[in-house]
Design a protein around this motif. Structure first.
Motif, PDB file in Angstrom:
ATOM      1  N   THR A  22       0.836  -1.193   0.000  1.00 14.74           N
ATOM      2  CA  THR A  22       0.000   0.000   0.000  1.00 14.74           C
ATOM      3  C   THR A  22       0.875   1.249   0.000  1.00 14.74           C
ATOM      4  O   THR A  22       0.626   2.197  -0.738  1.00 14.74           O
ATOM      5  N   ILE A  23       1.941   1.238   0.844  1.00 16.46           N
ATOM      6  CA  ILE A  23       2.842   2.393   0.899  1.00 16.46           C
ATOM      7  C   ILE A  23       3.544   2.556  -0.437  1.00 16.46           C
ATOM      8  O   ILE A  23       3.650   3.654  -0.965  1.00 16.46           O
ATOM      9  N   SER A  24       4.003   1.455  -0.981  1.00 16.30           N
ATOM     10  CA  SER A  24       4.706   1.502  -2.264  1.00 16.30           C
ATOM     11  C   SER A  24       3.806   2.024  -3.370  1.00 16.30           C
ATOM     12  O   SER A  24       4.250   2.764  -4.240  1.00 16.30           O
ATOM     13  N   ASP A  25       2.583   1.620  -3.330  1.00 17.87           N
ATOM     14  CA  ASP A  25       1.648   2.074  -4.355  1.00 17.87           C
ATOM     15  C   ASP A  25       1.374   3.566  -4.248  1.00 17.87           C
ATOM     16  O   ASP A  25       1.171   4.240  -5.254  1.00 17.87           O
ATOM     17  N   ASN A  26       1.366   4.068  -3.017  1.00 17.84           N
ATOM     18  CA  ASN A  26       0.990   5.459  -2.800  1.00 17.84           C
ATOM     19  C   ASN A  26       2.164   6.433  -2.930  1.00 17.84           C
ATOM     20  O   ASN A  26       1.962   7.609  -3.151  1.00 17.84           O
ATOM     21  N   ILE A  27       3.427   5.993  -2.730  1.00 13.40           N
ATOM     22  CA  ILE A  27       4.584   6.896  -2.770  1.00 13.40           C
ATOM     23  C   ILE A  27       5.325   6.665  -4.081  1.00 13.40           C
ATOM     24  O   ILE A  27       5.695   5.548  -4.419  1.00 13.40           O
ATOM     25  N   THR A  28       5.569   7.755  -4.741  1.00 15.07           N
ATOM     26  CA  THR A  28       6.280   7.650  -6.014  1.00 15.07           C
ATOM     27  C   THR A  28       7.779   7.741  -5.771  1.00 15.07           C
ATOM     28  O   THR A  28       8.238   8.099  -4.677  1.00 15.07           O
ATOM     29  N   VAL A  29       8.541   7.466  -6.790  1.00 19.37           N
ATOM     30  CA  VAL A  29      10.001   7.531  -6.707  1.00 19.37           C
ATOM     31  C   VAL A  29      10.433   8.969  -6.421  1.00 19.37           C
ATOM     32  O   VAL A  29      11.345   9.204  -5.613  1.00 19.37           O
ATOM     33  N   ASP A  30       9.798   9.929  -7.031  1.00 27.77           N
ATOM     34  CA  ASP A  30      10.140  11.336  -6.793  1.00 27.77           C
ATOM     35  C   ASP A  30       9.915  11.717  -5.329  1.00 27.77           C
ATOM     36  O   ASP A  30      10.725  12.429  -4.742  1.00 27.77           O
ATOM     37  N   GLU A  31       8.823  11.235  -4.780  1.00 27.37           N
ATOM     38  CA  GLU A  31       8.540  11.526  -3.371  1.00 27.37           C
ATOM     39  C   GLU A  31       9.593  10.886  -2.477  1.00 27.37           C
ATOM     40  O   GLU A  31      10.045  11.477  -1.489  1.00 27.37           O
ATOM     41  N   LEU A  32      10.003   9.665  -2.807  1.00 28.38           N
ATOM     42  CA  LEU A  32      11.052   9.005  -2.030  1.00 28.38           C
ATOM     43  C   LEU A  32      12.373   9.757  -2.145  1.00 28.38           C
ATOM     44  O   LEU A  32      13.090   9.927  -1.149  1.00 28.38           O
ATOM     45  N   GLN A  33      12.684  10.256  -3.331  1.00 32.12           N
ATOM     46  CA  GLN A  33      13.909  11.032  -3.502  1.00 32.12           C
ATOM     47  C   GLN A  33      13.843  12.329  -2.703  1.00 32.12           C
ATOM     48  O   GLN A  33      14.825  12.753  -2.097  1.00 32.12           O
ATOM     49  N   ASN A  34      12.678  12.941  -2.680  1.00 31.80           N
ATOM     50  CA  ASN A  34      12.504  14.160  -1.883  1.00 31.80           C
ATOM     51  C   ASN A  34      12.695  13.866  -0.396  1.00 31.80           C
ATOM     52  O   ASN A  34      13.345  14.622   0.323  1.00 31.80           O
ATOM     53  N   LEU A  35      12.109  12.756   0.045  1.00 35.90           N
ATOM     54  CA  LEU A  35      12.282  12.354   1.451  1.00 35.90           C
ATOM     55  C   LEU A  35      13.756  12.075   1.753  1.00 35.90           C
ATOM     56  O   LEU A  35      14.267  12.456   2.810  1.00 35.90           O
ATOM     57  N   LEU A  36      14.439  11.422   0.824  1.00 36.68           N
ATOM     58  CA  LEU A  36      15.859  11.139   0.998  1.00 36.68           C
ATOM     59  C   LEU A  36      16.661  12.436   1.084  1.00 36.68           C
ATOM     60  O   LEU A  36      17.542  12.583   1.943  1.00 36.68           O
ATOM     61  N   GLU A  37      16.353  13.397   0.237  1.00 36.24           N
ATOM     62  CA  GLU A  37      17.052  14.685   0.261  1.00 36.24           C
ATOM     63  C   GLU A  37      16.806  15.414   1.576  1.00 36.24           C
ATOM     64  O   GLU A  37      17.710  16.029   2.139  1.00 36.24           O
ATOM     65  N   ILE A  38      15.574  15.336   2.042  1.00 38.84           N
ATOM     66  CA  ILE A  38      15.243  15.967   3.333  1.00 38.84           C
ATOM     67  C   ILE A  38      16.067  15.327   4.442  1.00 38.84           C
ATOM     68  O   ILE A  38      16.644  16.015   5.296  1.00 38.84           O
ATOM     69  N   GLU A  39      16.162  14.011   4.445  1.00 41.71           N
ATOM     70  CA  GLU A  39      16.932  13.299   5.474  1.00 41.71           C
ATOM     71  C   GLU A  39      18.424  13.610   5.344  1.00 41.71           C
ATOM     72  O   GLU A  39      19.115  13.775   6.346  1.00 41.71           O
ATOM     73  N   LYS A  40      18.917  13.715   4.111  1.00 32.98           N
ATOM     74  CA  LYS A  40      20.319  14.078   3.898  1.00 32.98           C
ATOM     75  C   LYS A  40      20.588  15.476   4.447  1.00 32.98           C
ATOM     76  O   LYS A  40      21.644  15.727   5.055  1.00 32.98           O
ATOM     77  N   GLN A  41      19.660  16.404   4.239  1.00 34.30           N
ATOM     78  CA  GLN A  41      19.828  17.764   4.752  1.00 34.30           C
ATOM     79  C   GLN A  41      19.836  17.768   6.278  1.00 34.30           C
ATOM     80  O   GLN A  41      20.612  18.485   6.896  1.00 34.30           O
ATOM     81  N   LYS A  42      18.967  16.944   6.874  1.00 28.65           N
ATOM     82  CA  LYS A  42      18.948  16.842   8.334  1.00 28.65           C
ATOM     83  C   LYS A  42      20.292  16.336   8.846  1.00 28.65           C
ATOM     84  O   LYS A  42      20.842  16.851   9.822  1.00 28.65           O
ATOM     85  N   VAL A  43      20.836  15.303   8.169  1.00 29.90           N
ATOM     86  CA  VAL A  43      22.135  14.752   8.565  1.00 29.90           C
ATOM     87  C   VAL A  43      23.205  15.830   8.447  1.00 29.90           C
ATOM     88  O   VAL A  43      24.042  15.997   9.339  1.00 29.90           O
TER      89      VAL A  43
END
Length: 187
Positions: free
Chosen positions: A30-51
């Protein structure tokens, strides 16, 4: 007694391991279906910025700690050196008395071997604590090292030449702890 009459029992539904795994897979799907690759990349960038932000904060805290540590060490050294200087100033008064006593005894032709030995030990103590005398005789007057208490006219010498040393001055750790009292020349 029948089981229906026993109201103290709580019915328990047991979910088997297979059902748990299926639920987890369903949730992931369900999560995979609802989150796109772009959204995951955005989340990854946000986490990288936090780090990166946390790394910067850690670097600043470490730098602040190192600066505080250096300042504390410097303050401790200054405090210790100040106390040593205060003690040495008192010690130098006694040292001066011994030198004057030796001069008086020498002028009176009294044996000064005992005083020579004591003065040698005192010189060792001064050297141990990096207390060095200021050589002034014949030098040009320097207000950072000398204190002029009289001026003598002498046309043969340059202005501000030290012609007499009245009290020896001393340096401790590159700081003047007692200036030399001198007489200087004037044309």
């Amino acid at each position: 007694m029948s089981d229906e009459n026993n109201l103290d029992e709580v019915p328990v539904n047991v979910i088997s391991n297979n059902k748990t795994n299926n639920l987890s897979e369903d949730l992931t799907q369900t999560i995979s279906d609802n989150i796109t690759v772009d959204e995951l990349q955005n989340l990854l960038e946000i986490e990288k910025q936090k780090v990166k932000d946390y790394e910067d904060k850690i670097k600043h805290v470490l730098a602040d700690y190192q600066n505080l540590n250096k300042k504390t060490q410097s303050d401790i050294e200054k405090g210790v050196n100040t106390k040593i200087d205060e003690f040495m100033l008192d010690f130098l008064k006694i040292y001066d008395d011994f030198i004057r006593a030796k001069q008086v005894f020498a002028e009176s032709k009294i044996n000064t071997d005992g005083l020579d030995s004591i003065l040698k030990n005192m010189d060792s103590l001064l050297a141990k604590y990096n207390i060095t005398p200021i050589d002034a005789l014949g030098e040009i007057f320097d207000p950072n090292l000398h204190e002029a208490i009289s001026i003598i006219e002498d046309p043969e010498l340059d202005n501000n030449t030290i012609i007499k040393e009245l009290r020896k001055g001393y340096i401790s750790h590159k700081r003047v702890i007692r200036p030399t009292l001198v007489e200087i020349s004037k044309k």
